[in-house]
Design a protein around this motif. Structure first.
Motif, short mmCIF file in Angstrom:
data_model
loop_
_atom_site.label_atom_id
_atom_site.label_comp_id
_atom_site.label_asym_id
_atom_site.label_seq_id
_atom_site.Cartn_x
_atom_site.Cartn_y
_atom_site.Cartn_z
N SER A 51 34.39 47.91 35.36
CA SER A 51 33.16 47.20 35.75
C SER A 51 33.13 45.74 35.33
O SER A 51 32.14 45.04 35.54
CB SER A 51 31.92 47.93 35.22
N GLY A 52 34.22 45.26 34.72
CA GLY A 52 34.33 43.84 34.42
C GLY A 52 33.75 43.40 33.10
O GLY A 52 33.67 42.21 32.81
N LEU A 53 33.36 44.36 32.26
CA LEU A 53 32.80 44.02 30.95
C LEU A 53 33.91 43.72 29.94
O LEU A 53 33.66 43.06 28.93
CB LEU A 53 31.91 45.16 30.44
N LEU A 54 35.10 44.23 30.21
CA LEU A 54 36.28 43.91 29.39
C LEU A 54 37.42 43.48 30.30
O LEU A 54 37.53 43.98 31.43
CB LEU A 54 36.72 45.14 28.57
N ASP A 64 38.22 49.25 46.98
CA ASP A 64 37.92 49.05 48.41
C ASP A 64 38.86 48.00 49.03
O ASP A 64 38.43 47.13 49.79
CB ASP A 64 36.46 48.65 48.59
N GLY A 65 40.13 48.06 48.61
CA GLY A 65 41.16 47.17 49.16
C GLY A 65 41.26 45.81 48.51
O GLY A 65 42.09 44.99 48.90
N VAL A 66 40.40 45.54 47.50
CA VAL A 66 40.37 44.22 46.86
C VAL A 66 40.73 44.35 45.38
O VAL A 66 40.26 45.25 44.70
CB VAL A 66 38.96 43.58 47.00
N SER A 67 41.55 43.42 44.87
CA SER A 67 41.91 43.42 43.45
C SER A 67 40.74 42.89 42.63
O SER A 67 40.24 41.79 42.88
CB SER A 67 43.14 42.54 43.23
N ILE A 68 40.26 43.71 41.67
CA ILE A 68 39.10 43.29 40.87
C ILE A 68 39.43 43.21 39.37
O ILE A 68 38.56 42.89 38.56
CB ILE A 68 37.89 44.23 41.08
N GLY A 69 40.66 43.49 38.98
CA GLY A 69 41.05 43.47 37.57
C GLY A 69 40.82 42.10 36.96
O GLY A 69 41.33 41.10 37.45
N GLY A 70 40.00 42.05 35.90
CA GLY A 70 39.73 40.77 35.23
C GLY A 70 38.59 39.97 35.82
O GLY A 70 38.20 38.94 35.26
N LYS A 71 38.01 40.43 36.94
CA LYS A 71 36.85 39.71 37.51
C LYS A 71 35.63 39.94 36.61
O LYS A 71 35.47 41.02 36.04
CB LYS A 71 36.54 40.23 38.92
N PRO A 72 34.73 38.95 36.50
CA PRO A 72 33.53 39.14 35.67
C PRO A 72 32.60 40.21 36.25
O PRO A 72 32.64 40.49 37.47
CB PRO A 72 32.86 37.77 35.68
N ALA A 73 31.77 40.80 35.39
CA ALA A 73 30.94 41.95 35.76
C ALA A 73 30.03 41.67 36.96
O ALA A 73 29.87 42.54 37.83
CB ALA A 73 30.10 42.38 34.56
N HIS A 74 29.44 40.47 37.05
CA HIS A 74 28.51 40.21 38.16
C HIS A 74 29.24 40.19 39.51
O HIS A 74 28.68 40.58 40.53
CB HIS A 74 27.72 38.91 37.93
N LYS A 75 30.51 39.77 39.50
CA LYS A 75 31.29 39.77 40.75
C LYS A 75 31.72 41.19 41.12
O LYS A 75 31.75 41.53 42.30
CB LYS A 75 32.51 38.85 40.60
N VAL A 76 32.03 41.99 40.10
CA VAL A 76 32.38 43.40 40.35
C VAL A 76 31.17 44.14 40.93
O VAL A 76 31.31 44.93 41.87
CB VAL A 76 32.87 44.08 39.04
N GLN A 79 30.78 43.53 44.50
CA GLN A 79 31.76 44.28 45.31
C GLN A 79 31.27 45.69 45.61
O GLN A 79 31.78 46.34 46.52
CB GLN A 79 33.10 44.38 44.54
N GLY A 80 30.31 46.18 44.80
CA GLY A 80 29.74 47.50 45.07
C GLY A 80 29.95 48.53 43.96
O GLY A 80 29.86 49.73 44.20
N ILE A 81 30.21 48.07 42.73
CA ILE A 81 30.33 48.98 41.59
C ILE A 81 29.14 48.76 40.66
O ILE A 81 28.93 47.66 40.17
CB ILE A 81 31.64 48.74 40.81
#
Length: 238
Positions: A51-54, A64-76, A79-81
């Motif tokens: 969820s981007g908290l760590l 959903d086909g997009v790399s989210i590793g390391g993205k900040p929580a608000h951006k995650v 994305q729909g999480i």
């Protein structure tokens, strides 16, 4: 079935301590997937990385086909999480309705927001009855309903739940888990972390068992319910 979340070789270090040691995990669209394990196994850390908290120390998270590793929580979240955290963390200075409104902060469409309110109040009628009450006056079970409802207000594609049964009476746990099945039937995918292995496996499609940052076993929930090793380790024997 479409793969909604795919985690490959995920690692997380706290300084010199390795909390997550290269795990692989997959969540199919429309499933309830469980992560089971004892305290200190790395369950909550895994959710916080998703969820981007760590920030992960290594590996890949595709949602959903997009790399989210390391993205900040608000951006995650965009994305729909959406996550309902361990310990509930309701906003005690706000009413039930205001808490729910905070959960829907990403939703700009007023009609969608209204539908989300209707959905949450249908799933949890007690929240509707207490809409104008301060959230601090709710019982533990009602606060858990509010935490889940608040996460649903953001129209999640993936709803993440961290220990939703923690501290609740057995009857309330039964009600919460029945509601999770309804949420799944309405089309929301769920990733749940729980110590209550038996109740969770009864509603899950697939489960992973985490031990000291590694996955020790995984499989269909119905198969794990019959697994002698899991019965002995987590369900207290037959």
């Amino acid at each position: 079935m479409k793969e909604l979340l795919k985690i490959t070789d995920l690692k997380l270090n706290y300084g010199m301590i390795s909390a997550i040691k290269g795990i692989d995990l997959s969540v199919g669209e429309g499933q309830i997937v469980a992560i089971l394990g004892a305290n200190g196994a790395g369950k909550t850390s895994t959710l916080k990385v998703i969820s981007g908290l760590l920030k992960p120390s290594g590996g890949e998270i595709i949602f959903d086909g997009v790399s989210i590793g390391g993205k900040p929580a608000h951006k995650v979240a965009k994305q729909g999480i959406m996550q309902s955290p361990e310990g509930r963390f309701v906003l005690v200075g706000l009413t039930v309705e205001e808490n729910l409104r905070v959960g829907g902060y990403n939703i700009k469409d007023k009609a969608e927001l209204a539908r989300n309110f209707e959905r949450v109040y249908t799933l949890f009628p007690r929240l509707k009855e207490r809409a104008k009450q301060q959230s601090s006056t709710l019982s533990g079970g009602e606060q858990q309903m509010l935490a889940i409802g608040r996460a649903l207000m953001g129209s999640p594609k993936l709803l993440i739940l961290d220990e939703p049964s923690l501290g609740l009476a057995p009857l309330l746990i039964k009600d919460i888990f029945k509601t999770l099945v309804k949420i799944k039937e309405e089309g929301t995918t769920i990733l749940i972390v729980e110590q209550n292995a038996l109740a969770t496996l009864k509603i899950a499609d697939y489960a992973y068992v985490l031990e000291l940052g590694k996955i020790s076993m995984h499989g269909k929930a119905e198969d794990l319910l019959k697994d002698e090793r899991l019965i002995d380790a987590y369900l207290g024997g037959k």
